[in-house]
Design an enzyme around this catalytic site. Structure first.
Site, short mmCIF file in Angstrom:
data_model
loop_
_atom_site.label_atom_id
_atom_site.label_comp_id
_atom_site.label_asym_id
_atom_site.label_seq_id
_atom_site.Cartn_x
_atom_site.Cartn_y
_atom_site.Cartn_z
N VAL A 8 0.75 -1.32 0.15
CA VAL A 8 0.00 -0.05 0.09
C VAL A 8 0.98 1.35 0.02
O VAL A 8 2.12 1.03 0.37
CB VAL A 8 -1.05 0.00 1.16
N SER A 9 0.23 2.26 -0.37
CA SER A 9 1.20 3.63 -0.64
C SER A 9 1.48 4.35 0.60
O SER A 9 2.66 5.01 0.53
CB SER A 9 0.51 4.43 -1.48
#
Length: 64
Positions: A8-9
């Protein structure tokens, strides 16, 4: 062997959906990271590439 990679970012984002999918796929080895998509120095991705072998199956739940 099934090898999984999830990312995930941001730290605030949640890996739960991808972790559930990896569990459903019965992944044997999992590499995960919370890091921006613009960062090309992805240490867990590099570890995964060094770990995976020719007959392994790579499971990626989300490429966005």
């Amino acid at each position: 062997m099934k090898v999984g990679y999830i990312r995930v970012s941001t730290i605030k984002q949640n890996l739960d959906r991808q972790l559930k999918q990896m569990s459903d796929e019965k992944v044997d080895k999992l590499f995960e990271k919370k890091i921006s998509g613009k960062d090309t120095n992805r240490t867990e991705f590099q570890k995964m590439l060094k770990f995976i072998r020719q007959d392994d199956i790579l499971v990626v739940t989300s490429i966005d």
